[in-house]
Scaffold this motif. Structure first.
Motif, short mmCIF file in Angstrom:
data_model
loop_
_atom_site.label_atom_id
_atom_site.label_comp_id
_atom_site.label_asym_id
_atom_site.label_seq_id
_atom_site.Cartn_x
_atom_site.Cartn_y
_atom_site.Cartn_z
N ARG A 25 0.82 -1.21 0.00
CA ARG A 25 0.00 0.00 0.00
C ARG A 25 0.85 1.26 0.00
NH1 ARG A 25 2.42 2.05 3.38
NH2 ARG A 25 2.57 1.63 5.60
N GLY A 30 -1.75 10.75 6.95
CA GLY A 30 -2.33 10.10 8.12
C GLY A 30 -1.38 9.01 8.57
N GLU A 31 -0.22 9.44 9.07
CA GLU A 31 0.80 8.48 9.47
C GLU A 31 0.88 8.42 11.00
OE1 GLU A 31 1.74 6.10 7.25
OE2 GLU A 31 2.64 7.62 5.96
N HIS A 32 0.91 7.21 11.53
CA HIS A 32 0.91 6.96 12.98
C HIS A 32 -0.37 7.48 13.65
CE1 HIS A 32 4.98 5.31 13.27
NE2 HIS A 32 5.26 6.14 12.30
N ASP A 34 -3.24 5.61 12.96
CA ASP A 34 -4.16 4.45 13.04
C ASP A 34 -4.28 3.90 14.45
OD1 ASP A 34 -1.61 3.25 12.86
OD2 ASP A 34 -2.18 1.83 11.28
N TYR A 35 -3.14 3.69 15.12
CA TYR A 35 -3.22 3.13 16.48
C TYR A 35 -3.63 4.19 17.50
CZ TYR A 35 1.63 4.84 16.41
OH TYR A 35 2.76 5.59 16.25
N CYS A 164 1.44 -2.99 15.64
CA CYS A 164 1.03 -2.05 14.58
C CYS A 164 -0.44 -1.69 14.67
CB CYS A 164 1.31 -2.68 13.21
SG CYS A 164 0.29 -4.12 12.88
N GLY A 165 -0.81 -0.67 13.92
CA GLY A 165 -2.22 -0.30 13.77
C GLY A 165 -2.86 -1.16 12.68
N ILE A 166 -3.98 -0.66 12.14
CA ILE A 166 -4.76 -1.51 11.24
C ILE A 166 -4.69 -1.08 9.78
CG2 ILE A 166 -7.00 -0.30 11.30
CD1 ILE A 166 -8.05 -3.25 12.11
N MET A 167 -3.99 0.04 9.54
CA MET A 167 -4.02 0.62 8.19
C MET A 167 -3.53 -0.33 7.09
SD MET A 167 -2.13 3.95 6.68
CE MET A 167 -0.47 3.64 7.25
N ASP A 168 -2.38 -0.95 7.30
CA ASP A 168 -1.74 -1.69 6.20
C ASP A 168 -2.59 -2.87 5.77
OD1 ASP A 168 0.17 0.11 6.91
OD2 ASP A 168 1.59 -1.37 7.68
N TYR A 218 9.19 1.71 16.87
CA TYR A 218 7.78 1.83 16.50
C TYR A 218 6.90 1.59 17.72
CZ TYR A 218 3.29 0.98 14.20
OH TYR A 218 1.98 1.03 13.83
N GLY A 326 4.85 5.72 5.61
CA GLY A 326 4.84 4.48 6.39
C GLY A 326 5.36 4.70 7.80
N GLY A 327 5.80 3.63 8.41
CA GLY A 327 6.20 3.67 9.82
C GLY A 327 7.43 4.52 10.06
#
Ligand code: GLA
Length: 376
Positions: A25, A30-32, A34-35, A164-168, A218, A326-327
């Protein structure tokens, strides 16, 4: 890739494999978030993981990684965790599927990918989504797409050490050709946004500097955000304002303050970008991308010298928007470039990056594509 995959499968295990694929993806902004229960704005790309797979009637998995040229064999029980890190993703997915349906058996599989590793394009989510989708289909588990996404995320948490969050995983499973997805990571409500910026191109520059997220900074970033949310009396940082943050400044560390300041700013930027896109206002989109970059670099501290350099080159070339994607801790920048500036930017970025770091960045034009699916 498909032919190679099937040829290897035939050589190792014979005929009768089904083929599945899931993409990596990009994320426009909107980075970091998601969590932190916030919004993200990703899309699936035309690079991903492909797997040939066939149930083998046993309780064991025999897997072959075409890219690593390596085999792994493991059972389906909690104690059977394989040694190879790539195999742990497949194992984790098997475990998480079983936790939800309990109905899979062993299988033979060969997989390969063309999503660059460590580029911040979610090769691991592509791998998880491919197997979650495949097992669900082959054993007819009846798991819905939201739960497939959570299987991938839980694999990272429980078997790979990344909180991690749920985005990926969401982008990989729900991707739709030509569309970005605005996802509310708290409610999981989502909306597709057709993305075809006339007169602009989206391009990734991969620094080929690799990050290692496992056991890593992370997880520390996430922990910082959770500490601040607790002090604010909230479940997530989502929805917090700078006034609220300033009011608790004395109760949190300076570092946690900076982390939260970035997240609060990013929250506003995502929504702002969605509005701007609605108006076709790409200049605002681009400005927010630069702001995200420097927030990630100075406040969130997940950038690195090479990525900052690429963004500076973009700025000097009059690129509309550029930021680390990304991360963090390496990977690539995502760039929104006017058609007429594209060639000049790419040439300068290659030349100047190589002069300083001894190798050229890789260039990937972004093609927004479909999510997890079975191939004929
Ligand atoms: C990684 C994680 C995602 C997200 C991004 C940063 O890709 O897997 O959940 O947190 O970093 O936006």
């Amino acid at each position: 890739m498909k032919e190679q995959l099937l040829a290897k499968f035939r050589e190792l295990y014979g005929e009768g494999a089904s083929l599945f694929t899931s993409p990596g993806r990009i994320n426009l902004i909107g980075e970091h978030t998601d969590y932190n229960g916030g919004f993200v704005f990703p899309g699936a790309v035309d690079k991903g993981i492909m797997a040939a797979i066939r149930p083998n009637g046993t309780e064991r998995v025999r897997a072959w990684s075409l890219d690593m040229n390596e085999a792994s064999e493991f059972g389906l029980g909690e104690a059977d965790k394989p040694a190879q890190s790539w195999a742990r993703y497949i194992f984790g997915v098997c475990r998480e599927v079983q936790k939800r349906s309990g109905r899979i058996g062993g299988f033979d599989t060969v997989f390969a990918g063309d999503v660059p590793l460590g580029a911040g394009m979610s090769s691991s989510a592509a791998l998880e989504s491919t197997y979650a989708f495949a097992l669900n289909e082959l054993w007819q588990c009846g798991i819905d797409k939201f739960e497939l996404v959570k299987i991938g995320q839980a694999t990272e948490h429980n078997y790979c050490g990344v909180n991690c969050g749920i985005m990926d995983q969401f982008a990989s499973v729900f991707g739709k050709r030509g569309n970005l997805i605005r996802l509310d990571c708290r409610s999981l409500e989502y909306e597709y946004f057709p993305f075809d910026p006339k007169g602009y191109r989206l391009v990734l520059l991969d620094s080929r500097v690799k990050h290692e997220l496992v056991g890593s900074p992370y997880n520390d970033r996430r922990a910082s955000c959770e500490r601040v949310a607790r002090v604010l009396g909230q479940e997530f940082l989502r929805g917090a304002t700078m006034e609220q943050l300033d009011a608790v400044k004395g109760q949190i560390s300076e570092e946690d303050y900076k982390r939260a300041r970035y997240v609060i700013g990013e929250e506003c930027r995502v929504l702002d970008v969605c509005d701007a896109l609605g108006r076709g206002d790409y200049e605002t989109v681009g400005r927010r991308m630069y702001e995200t970059h420097w927030g990630m670099s100075k406040d969130y501290e997940v950038s690195c010298e090479e990525l900052d350099f690429l963004v500076e080159v973009a700025e000097a070339c009059g690129v509309t928007g550029s930021r680390i994607m990304g991360g963090g801790f390496g990977g690539c920048t995502i760039n929104l470039v006017k058609d007429e500036r594209y060639d000049d930017f790419i040439a300068k970025a290659r030349e100047q990056f190589a002069a300083r770091y001894g190798h050229e960045p890789k260039v990937y034009d972004v093609v927004i594509s479909d999510g997890s699916r079975r191939l004929e």
